[in-house]
Design a protein around this motif. Structure first.
Motif, PDB file in Angstrom:
ATOM      1  N   ASP A  42       0.732  -1.295  -0.208  1.00 14.26           N
ATOM      2  CA  ASP A  42      -0.108  -0.036  -0.113  1.00 14.26           C
ATOM      3  C   ASP A  42       0.904   1.422   0.030  1.00 14.26           C
ATOM      4  OD1 ASP A  42      -2.299   1.325   0.029  1.00 14.26           O
ATOM      5  OD2 ASP A  42      -3.150   0.745   1.976  1.00 14.26           O
ATOM      6  N   ARG A  43       0.254   2.323  -0.123  1.00 11.64           N
ATOM      7  CA  ARG A  43       0.922   3.534  -0.230  1.00 11.64           C
ATOM      8  C   ARG A  43       0.146   4.396   0.928  1.00 11.64           C
ATOM      9  NH1 ARG A  43      -1.834   7.298  -2.396  1.00 11.64           N
ATOM     10  NH2 ARG A  43      -3.434   6.986  -4.123  1.00 11.64           N
ATOM     11  N   ASN A  44       0.618   5.695   1.235  1.00 11.38           N
ATOM     12  CA  ASN A  44       0.047   6.703   1.852  1.00 11.38           C
ATOM     13  C   ASN A  44      -1.107   7.199   1.330  1.00 11.38           C
ATOM     14  OD1 ASN A  44      -0.314   9.198   3.734  1.00 11.38           O
ATOM     15  ND2 ASN A  44       1.511   8.468   4.689  1.00 11.38           N
ATOM     16  N   ARG A  45      -2.255   7.325   2.218  1.00 13.65           N
ATOM     17  CA  ARG A  45      -3.590   7.792   1.614  1.00 13.65           C
ATOM     18  C   ARG A  45      -4.437   8.756   2.588  1.00 13.65           C
ATOM     19  NH1 ARG A  45      -4.951   4.361  -2.617  1.00 13.65           N
ATOM     20  NH2 ARG A  45      -3.592   2.487  -2.498  1.00 13.65           N
ATOM     21  N   VAL A  46      -3.689   9.473   3.140  1.00 14.08           N
ATOM     22  CA  VAL A  46      -4.115  10.588   4.397  1.00 14.08           C
ATOM     23  C   VAL A  46      -4.720  11.660   3.696  1.00 14.08           C
ATOM     24  CG1 VAL A  46      -2.302   9.706   6.206  1.00 14.08           C
ATOM     25  CG2 VAL A  46      -1.845  11.627   4.823  1.00 14.08           C
ATOM     26  N   SER A  47      -4.330  11.849   2.419  1.00 15.95           N
ATOM     27  CA  SER A  47      -4.821  13.147   2.033  1.00 15.95           C
ATOM     28  C   SER A  47      -6.398  13.022   1.662  1.00 15.95           C
ATOM     29  CB  SER A  47      -4.038  13.557   0.609  1.00 15.95           C
ATOM     30  OG  SER A  47      -4.571  12.483  -0.544  1.00 15.95           O
ATOM     31  N   GLY A  48      -7.161  11.921   1.889  1.00 16.93           N
ATOM     32  CA  GLY A  48      -8.554  11.703   1.942  1.00 16.93           C
ATOM     33  C   GLY A  48      -9.151  12.303   3.208  1.00 16.93           C
ATOM     34  N   GLY A  49      -8.657  12.622   4.148  1.00 17.52           N
ATOM     35  CA  GLY A  49      -9.126  13.307   5.395  1.00 17.52           C
ATOM     36  C   GLY A  49      -8.927  12.330   6.511  1.00 17.52           C
ATOM     37  N   ASP A  50      -8.262  10.850   6.371  1.00 19.01           N
ATOM     38  CA  ASP A  50      -8.038  10.251   7.468  1.00 19.01           C
ATOM     39  C   ASP A  50      -6.579  10.107   8.043  1.00 19.01           C
ATOM     40  OD1 ASP A  50      -7.984   7.974   9.240  1.00 19.01           O
ATOM     41  OD2 ASP A  50      -8.995   6.844   8.219  1.00 19.01           O
ATOM     42  N   PRO A  51      -6.273  10.707   8.946  1.00 19.14           N
ATOM     43  CA  PRO A  51      -4.757  10.766   9.018  1.00 19.14           C
ATOM     44  C   PRO A  51      -3.950   9.225   9.762  1.00 19.14           C
ATOM     45  CG  PRO A  51      -5.942  12.060  10.988  1.00 19.14           C
ATOM     46  CD  PRO A  51      -6.888  11.453   9.892  1.00 19.14           C
ATOM     47  N   THR A  52      -5.066   8.184   9.829  1.00 20.00           N
ATOM     48  CA  THR A  52      -4.404   7.095  10.121  1.00 20.00           C
ATOM     49  C   THR A  52      -4.095   6.106   8.932  1.00 20.00           C
ATOM     50  OG1 THR A  52      -6.695   5.836  10.245  1.00 20.00           O
ATOM     51  CG2 THR A  52      -5.758   7.043  12.284  1.00 20.00           C
ATOM     52  N   ARG A  53      -4.403   6.691   7.568  1.00 16.51           N
ATOM     53  CA  ARG A  53      -4.160   5.833   6.425  1.00 16.51           C
ATOM     54  C   ARG A  53      -2.801   5.722   6.020  1.00 16.51           C
ATOM     55  NH1 ARG A  53      -8.575   4.839   3.018  1.00 16.51           N
ATOM     56  NH2 ARG A  53      -7.245   3.394   2.131  1.00 16.51           N
ATOM     57  N   HIS A  54      -1.891   5.504   6.917  1.00 23.99           N
ATOM     58  CA  HIS A  54      -0.720   5.240   6.701  1.00 23.99           C
ATOM     59  C   HIS A  54      -0.432   3.827   6.269  1.00 23.99           C
ATOM     60  CE1 HIS A  54       1.180   8.088   9.728  1.00 23.99           C
ATOM     61  NE2 HIS A  54       0.083   8.570   9.027  1.00 23.99           N
ATOM     62  N   PRO A  55       0.536   3.350   5.138  1.00 22.26           N
ATOM     63  CA  PRO A  55       0.485   2.077   4.576  1.00 22.26           C
ATOM     64  C   PRO A  55       0.808   0.875   5.701  1.00 22.26           C
ATOM     65  CG  PRO A  55       2.485   3.505   4.064  1.00 22.26           C
ATOM     66  CD  PRO A  55       1.276   4.537   4.594  1.00 22.26           C
ATOM     67  N   GLU A  56       1.842   1.456   6.630  1.00 20.53           N
ATOM     68  CA  GLU A  56       2.177   0.341   7.528  1.00 20.53           C
ATOM     69  C   GLU A  56       1.214  -0.137   8.575  1.00 20.53           C
ATOM     70  OE1 GLU A  56       5.409   3.609   6.704  1.00 20.53           O
ATOM     71  OE2 GLU A  56       3.372   3.801   7.403  1.00 20.53           O
ATOM     72  N   PHE A  57       0.225   1.167   8.615  1.00 24.52           N
ATOM     73  CA  PHE A  57      -1.035   0.642   9.694  1.00 24.52           C
ATOM     74  C   PHE A  57      -2.067  -0.189   8.749  1.00 24.52           C
ATOM     75  CE2 PHE A  57      -4.667   1.881  11.855  1.00 24.52           C
ATOM     76  CZ  PHE A  57      -4.420   1.659  13.370  1.00 24.52           C
ATOM     77  N   GLU A  58      -1.876   0.087   7.354  1.00 21.63           N
ATOM     78  CA  GLU A  58      -3.018  -0.757   6.754  1.00 21.63           C
ATOM     79  C   GLU A  58      -2.349  -2.113   6.552  1.00 21.63           C
ATOM     80  OE1 GLU A  58      -5.805   0.459   5.489  1.00 21.63           O
ATOM     81  OE2 GLU A  58      -5.697   2.218   6.313  1.00 21.63           O
TER      82      GLU A  58
END
Length: 161
Positions: A42-58
């Protein structure tokens, strides 16, 4: 760190570049099984508004749902940047194995200071301060220049400069 580790880190850099090109923070991660099979990425996806959408967390969430505890412990997380405390806690909580990163938190902190970027809301700490028993390899200096440039461009975009 060996040739296989560097190949997986190379994929993380591609994912970080994709994240940046999509308007996001430049981070990417890959989860690999003991036998070398890429399980998920995965890649970082925080720009959608959810600051937890880091790839390591996913990846940690995915592993908790899809893998047995033994499979998680045997897996390796490859990532473009050392885990933040949130991601390190998720990694440790689900019992994932080794972590291999291209750039350290210390490098990122230095780069952001050089760029005049404001500090983030969470401290940049070494993984072992959050997960004392974590097996960690990194940084991989051959990726530093490209990552530094991605983070510079992201900081510039965020500041509007």
């Amino acid at each position: 760190m060996d040739k296989v580790d560097r190949q997986h880190l190379g994929r993380c850099i591609v994912l970080a570049r994709e994240a940046f090109e999509a308007g996001d923070e430049p981070f990417g991660s890959v989860l690999v099984a003991r036998d070398g099979t890429v399980l998920t990425q995965d890649r970082n996806r925080v720009s959608g508004g959810d600051p937890t959408r880091h790839p390591e967390f996913e990846l940690a969430r995915w592993a908790a749902e899809q893998l047995t505890p033994d499979q998680r412990a045997a897996a390796t997380v490859y990532t473009s940047g050392e885990h933040c405390p949130m991601c390190a806690a998720a990694h440790g909580s689900v019992g994932l194995g080794r972590i291999v990163y291209a750039a350290s938190s210390a490098q990122l902190r230095t780069w952001l200071e050089e760029f005049g970027a404001p500090p983030g809301p969470v401290a940049l700490l070494p993984i072992q301060q959050v997960v004392p028993g974590a097996v960690v390899d990194g940084p991989a200096e051959e990726f530093a220049d490209e990552l530094r440039e991605l983070h510079r461009r992201h900081a510039q975009r965020v500041s509007g400069a």
